[in-house]
Motif scaffolding. Structure first.
Motif, PDB file in Angstrom:
ATOM      1  N   PRO A  19       0.832  -1.209   0.000  1.00 22.88           N
ATOM      2  CA  PRO A  19       0.000   0.000   0.000  1.00 22.88           C
ATOM      3  C   PRO A  19       0.872   1.266   0.000  1.00 22.88           C
ATOM      4  N   MET A  20       0.433   2.293  -0.693  1.00 27.06           N
ATOM      5  CA  MET A  20       1.109   3.588  -0.662  1.00 27.06           C
ATOM      6  C   MET A  20       1.189   4.038   0.804  1.00 27.06           C
ATOM      7  N   LEU A  21       2.365   4.469   1.245  1.00 24.55           N
ATOM      8  CA  LEU A  21       2.619   4.883   2.630  1.00 24.55           C
ATOM      9  C   LEU A  21       2.332   3.746   3.610  1.00 24.55           C
ATOM     10  N   GLY A  22       2.583   2.521   3.161  1.00 31.03           N
ATOM     11  CA  GLY A  22       2.338   1.354   4.003  1.00 31.03           C
ATOM     12  C   GLY A  22       3.467   0.358   3.869  1.00 31.03           C
ATOM     13  N   SER A  23       3.156  -0.887   4.236  1.00 26.10           N
ATOM     14  CA  SER A  23       4.185  -1.921   4.195  1.00 26.10           C
ATOM     15  C   SER A  23       3.575  -3.280   3.889  1.00 26.10           C
ATOM     16  N   ARG A  24       4.458  -4.206   3.650  1.00 23.94           N
ATOM     17  CA  ARG A  24       4.112  -5.604   3.453  1.00 23.94           C
ATOM     18  C   ARG A  24       5.130  -6.405   4.241  1.00 23.94           C
ATOM     19  N   VAL A  25       4.697  -7.477   4.873  1.00 22.74           N
ATOM     20  CA  VAL A  25       5.601  -8.313   5.667  1.00 22.74           C
ATOM     21  C   VAL A  25       6.081  -9.492   4.827  1.00 22.74           C
ATOM     22  N   VAL A  26       7.394  -9.712   4.851  1.00 22.75           N
ATOM     23  CA  VAL A  26       8.024 -10.844   4.179  1.00 22.75           C
ATOM     24  C   VAL A  26       8.601 -11.733   5.272  1.00 22.75           C
ATOM     25  N   GLU A  27       8.211 -12.996   5.278  1.00 26.30           N
ATOM     26  CA  GLU A  27       8.723 -13.914   6.292  1.00 26.30           C
ATOM     27  C   GLU A  27      10.158 -14.290   5.974  1.00 26.30           C
ATOM     28  N   HIS A  28      10.990 -14.346   7.028  1.00 25.42           N
ATOM     29  CA  HIS A  28      12.406 -14.679   6.882  1.00 25.42           C
ATOM     30  C   HIS A  28      12.829 -15.451   8.139  1.00 25.42           C
ATOM     31  N   ASN A  32      10.593 -11.570  10.712  1.00 22.30           N
ATOM     32  CA  ASN A  32       9.842 -10.940   9.627  1.00 22.30           C
ATOM     33  C   ASN A  32      10.495  -9.640   9.191  1.00 22.30           C
ATOM     34  N   ILE A  33      10.393  -9.356   7.901  1.00 22.84           N
ATOM     35  CA  ILE A  33      10.943  -8.133   7.327  1.00 22.84           C
ATOM     36  C   ILE A  33       9.772  -7.284   6.856  1.00 22.84           C
ATOM     37  N   ALA A  34       9.768  -6.016   7.259  1.00 23.30           N
ATOM     38  CA  ALA A  34       8.755  -5.070   6.803  1.00 23.30           C
ATOM     39  C   ALA A  34       9.316  -4.332   5.601  1.00 23.30           C
ATOM     40  N   VAL A  35       8.602  -4.412   4.469  1.00 23.68           N
ATOM     41  CA  VAL A  35       9.006  -3.715   3.244  1.00 23.68           C
ATOM     42  C   VAL A  35       8.066  -2.526   3.099  1.00 23.68           C
ATOM     43  N   PHE A  36       8.634  -1.325   3.121  1.00 23.87           N
ATOM     44  CA  PHE A  36       7.855  -0.084   3.124  1.00 23.87           C
ATOM     45  C   PHE A  36       7.863   0.580   1.754  1.00 23.87           C
ATOM     46  N   ARG A  37       6.767   1.292   1.472  1.00 23.97           N
ATOM     47  CA  ARG A  37       6.624   2.064   0.224  1.00 23.97           C
ATOM     48  C   ARG A  37       6.297   3.507   0.587  1.00 23.97           C
ATOM     49  N   HIS A  52      13.041  -0.219  20.310  1.00 26.59           N
ATOM     50  CA  HIS A  52      12.634   0.187  21.655  1.00 26.59           C
ATOM     51  C   HIS A  52      12.052  -0.983  22.442  1.00 26.59           C
ATOM     52  N   LYS A  53      10.873  -1.426  22.069  1.00 24.04           N
ATOM     53  CA  LYS A  53      10.197  -2.511  22.793  1.00 24.04           C
ATOM     54  C   LYS A  53       9.738  -3.627  21.863  1.00 24.04           C
ATOM     55  N   GLY A  54      10.273  -3.658  20.642  1.00 23.51           N
ATOM     56  CA  GLY A  54       9.962  -4.749  19.727  1.00 23.51           C
ATOM     57  C   GLY A  54       8.643  -4.635  18.997  1.00 23.51           C
ATOM     58  N   GLY A  55       8.068  -3.449  18.967  1.00 25.09           N
ATOM     59  CA  GLY A  55       6.796  -3.268  18.270  1.00 25.09           C
ATOM     60  C   GLY A  55       6.899  -3.579  16.784  1.00 25.09           C
ATOM     61  N   PRO A  56       5.781  -3.970  16.163  1.00 23.33           N
ATOM     62  CA  PRO A  56       5.779  -4.306  14.735  1.00 23.33           C
ATOM     63  C   PRO A  56       5.819  -3.043  13.871  1.00 23.33           C
ATOM     64  N   LEU A  57       6.984  -2.719  13.336  1.00 23.27           N
ATOM     65  CA  LEU A  57       7.116  -1.516  12.509  1.00 23.27           C
ATOM     66  C   LEU A  57       6.204  -1.561  11.298  1.00 23.27           C
ATOM     67  N   SER A  58       5.878  -2.769  10.813  1.00 23.34           N
ATOM     68  CA  SER A  58       5.002  -2.906   9.644  1.00 23.34           C
ATOM     69  C   SER A  58       3.616  -2.325   9.894  1.00 23.34           C
ATOM     70  N   GLN A  59       3.243  -2.165  11.150  1.00 20.14           N
ATOM     71  CA  GLN A  59       1.928  -1.608  11.481  1.00 20.14           C
ATOM     72  C   GLN A  59       2.004  -0.115  11.781  1.00 20.14           C
ATOM     73  N   GLY A  60       3.190   0.468  11.586  1.00 15.40           N
ATOM     74  CA  GLY A  60       3.381   1.890  11.856  1.00 15.40           C
ATOM     75  C   GLY A  60       2.925   2.772  10.710  1.00 15.40           C
ATOM     76  N   ILE A  61       3.025   4.068  10.929  1.00 14.46           N
ATOM     77  CA  ILE A  61       2.621   5.059   9.943  1.00 14.46           C
ATOM     78  C   ILE A  61       3.868   5.544   9.210  1.00 14.46           C
ATOM     79  N   VAL A  62       3.839   5.449   7.873  1.00 13.07           N
ATOM     80  CA  VAL A  62       4.949   5.921   7.045  1.00 13.07           C
ATOM     81  C   VAL A  62       4.711   7.386   6.724  1.00 13.07           C
ATOM     82  N   HIS A  63       5.749   8.212   6.913  1.00 17.00           N
ATOM     83  CA  HIS A  63       5.691   9.636   6.579  1.00 17.00           C
ATOM     84  C   HIS A  63       7.076  10.040   6.094  1.00 17.00           C
ATOM     85  N   GLY A  64       7.125  10.612   4.899  1.00 14.92           N
ATOM     86  CA  GLY A  64       8.423  10.928   4.301  1.00 14.92           C
ATOM     87  C   GLY A  64       9.222   9.644   4.148  1.00 14.92           C
TER      88      GLY A  64
END
Length: 107
Positions: A19-28, A32-37, A52-64
């Motif tokens: 997704p635009m300004l989002g991510s997709r998770v690739v299992e490794h 897991n690897i978060a691939v951002f767009r 910091h505390k191991g949160g899932p970056l793939s569920q974060g908000i992409v900006h810039g």
């Protein structure tokens, strides 16, 4: 003699599958690897684990060229994996590239 190893590039998806300004998770196997767009279709890949505390970056908000962790709002630079000041830490980064609409990672 300085010999540089050639990276092995693996196709993981088409840019339209992220997704635009989002991510997709690739299992490794190493996690897991978060691939951002970004808004301009630049792709970045980080271990899906906030320093910091191991949160899932793939569920974060992409900006810039940053992502904000959904747990405690740490801002992580997508180019380097470094947390932005005043926070400190680094998410593992994976080389990524986009060629003819296909997203590749070097693992």
């Amino acid at each position: 003699m300085n010999m540089k190893a050639n990276p092995t590039w693996i196709s993981v998806c088409h840019i339209d599958e992220i997704p635009m300004l989002g991510s997709r998770v690739v299992e490794h196997p190493s996690g897991n690897i978060a691939v951002f767009r970004t808004a301009n279709d630049t792709v970045f890949a980080l271990l899906d684990h906030c320093p910091h505390k191991g949160g899932p970056l793939s569920q974060g908000i992409v900006h810039g060229e940053s992502v904000t962790c959904p747990l405690h709002s740490w801002n992580i630079d997508l180019k380097t994996g470094q947390a932005r000041a005043p926070d400190q830490g680094c998410a593992r980064r994976f080389p990524s590239k986009l060629e003819e609409g296909q997203v590749f990672l070097s693992l």
